[in-house]
Scaffold this active site. Structure first.
Site, PDB file in Angstrom:
ATOM      1  N   ASN A  69      62.593  50.114  20.266  1.00 30.92           N
ATOM      2  CA  ASN A  69      63.192  49.112  21.140  1.00 30.92           C
ATOM      3  C   ASN A  69      62.751  47.724  20.698  1.00 30.92           C
ATOM      4  O   ASN A  69      61.654  47.537  20.180  1.00 30.92           O
ATOM      5  CB  ASN A  69      62.811  49.358  22.606  1.00 30.92           C
ATOM      6  CG  ASN A  69      61.528  48.667  23.003  1.00 30.92           C
ATOM      7  OD1 ASN A  69      61.534  47.482  23.361  1.00 30.92           O
ATOM      8  ND2 ASN A  69      60.410  49.395  22.926  1.00 30.92           N
ATOM      9  N   GLY A  72      62.340  42.459  23.748  1.00 33.31           N
ATOM     10  CA  GLY A  72      61.874  41.084  23.617  1.00 33.31           C
ATOM     11  C   GLY A  72      61.410  40.447  24.907  1.00 33.31           C
ATOM     12  O   GLY A  72      61.644  39.262  25.146  1.00 33.31           O
ATOM     13  N   CYS A 131      52.675  42.908  22.090  1.00 33.25           N
ATOM     14  CA  CYS A 131      54.120  43.167  21.993  1.00 33.25           C
ATOM     15  C   CYS A 131      54.618  42.880  20.583  1.00 33.25           C
ATOM     16  O   CYS A 131      54.463  41.766  20.086  1.00 33.25           O
ATOM     17  CB  CYS A 131      54.887  42.310  22.997  1.00 33.25           C
ATOM     18  SG  CYS A 131      56.674  42.603  22.936  1.00 33.25           S
ATOM     19  N   GLY A 244      50.968  56.220  25.023  1.00 31.87           N
ATOM     20  CA  GLY A 244      51.557  56.371  23.700  1.00 31.87           C
ATOM     21  C   GLY A 244      52.075  57.781  23.507  1.00 31.87           C
ATOM     22  O   GLY A 244      51.327  58.670  23.131  1.00 31.87           O
TER      23      GLY A 244
END
Length: 302
Positions: A69, A72, A131, A244
């Site tokens: 993905n 953002g 991120c 995760g």
């Protein structure tokens, strides 16, 4: 009877299962599927100082045993979260939540953390320095021990709530970065965020993701996450939230053996909106199967 309660920095959760930031929104959509108050808590959508539309589309690519993905950090901004999302959340979630905060400068992290620290609904502030989907923020901080130390130190100076630093797996030495966060006063560590991956469309010869690369998540990354949770949990004295590729009660147990006090579930929520509900309901059965009476007895025992 088995005991599924765990404690994070003095905050007792009914169970260790926590939907991960970016995969559960603010809980509003999921409340229509089940009573989300069964969750330990949840980490709400990554929040920045200013509203963000996010990255251009396509943002999602399928992978074997996972997904990529590149959303953002799309979010309405810290003011809208405080003035609209949190008040609305009171109508359907009666527990405190984890506030996931991101930024593009240290000052932005400080601004948002100081703001959210004043909200009674927030139990823990999760500072996302990891991120991989934005330029100039997120992972740019999380790949440097010095930057992680500086962000943590500055945020801790303006907050009273426990601060957990969310780390990136896209580094060569996860332990040194975790220890930098601990040395700067972090109350806990969250790991791992997504790995960095990409896919190519064979018909066009071009990357599927408009941003070229994105965050790789899902069951395929579980062994990497488990290894890093184990390494960090055995190197620091503060609690670790593991995540995760977690998609089952067995995965939760395995993460806790590695050293996680609580466990976040990410990509599984996007595939199955009942994922966390099913994991929580299955946890007592799996505990009984392996003769575990109290989850606290297995934390870090691997």
């Amino acid at each position: 009877m088995v005991n599924t309660k765990v404690t994070l920095s003095g905050w007792t959760l009914d169970n260790p299962v926590i939907p991960a930031s970016g995969t559960f929104g603010y809980g509003d959509e999921f409340k229509d599927f089940y009573d989300i108050n069964i969750l330990g808590t949840f980490s709400f959508k990554g929040t920045t100082k200013e509203p963000r539309f996010g990255n251009p589309t396509p943002r999602i690519a399928d992978c074997t045993r996972g997904m990529i993905n590149s959303v953002g950090l799309q979010n309405p901004g810290i003011e809208a979260v405080i003035n609209h999302e949190l008040p609305k959340m009171k109508n359907y979630f009666n527990k405190k939540v984890i506030a996931n905060i991101s930024g593009f400068t240290i000052d932005e992290y400080v601004y948002c953390c100081e703001k959210i620290d004043k909200e009674d609904q927030v139990g823990i502030i999760e500072v996302n320095v990891s991120c991989p989907n934005v330029h100039g923020g997120g992972m740019a901080f999380g790949t440097s021990a010095e930057n992680v130390y500086n962000v943590t130190k500055r945020v801790k100076a303006v907050t009273t709530k426990p601060v957990y630093i969310k780390l990136s797996p896209n580094v060569t030495d996860i332990v040194s970065i975790a220890k930098a966060a601990e040395d700067a006063g972090a109350d806990g560590i969250s790991l791992i965020n997504t790995m960095l991956g990409m896919r190519i469309n064979l018909k066009t010869g071009k990357p599927i993701i408009a941003n070229t690369m994105g965050g790789f998540s899902g069951p395929a990354i579980f062994p990497v996450a488990l290894r890093m949770v184990y390494q960090v949990a055995h190197a620091v004295k503060i609690p670790v939230i593991g995540m995760g590729g977690v998609s089952s009660a067995e995965d939760v147990i395995e993460m806790m053996y590695a050293g996680a006090t609580a466990v976040q579930v990410g990509a599984a929520n996007l595939k199955n909106p009942y994922a966390c509900k099913e994991i929580i309901e299955d946890l007592p059965r799996v505990m009984a199967k392996y003769n575990i009476k109290d989850l606290n007895d297995i934390i870090g025992k691997a």
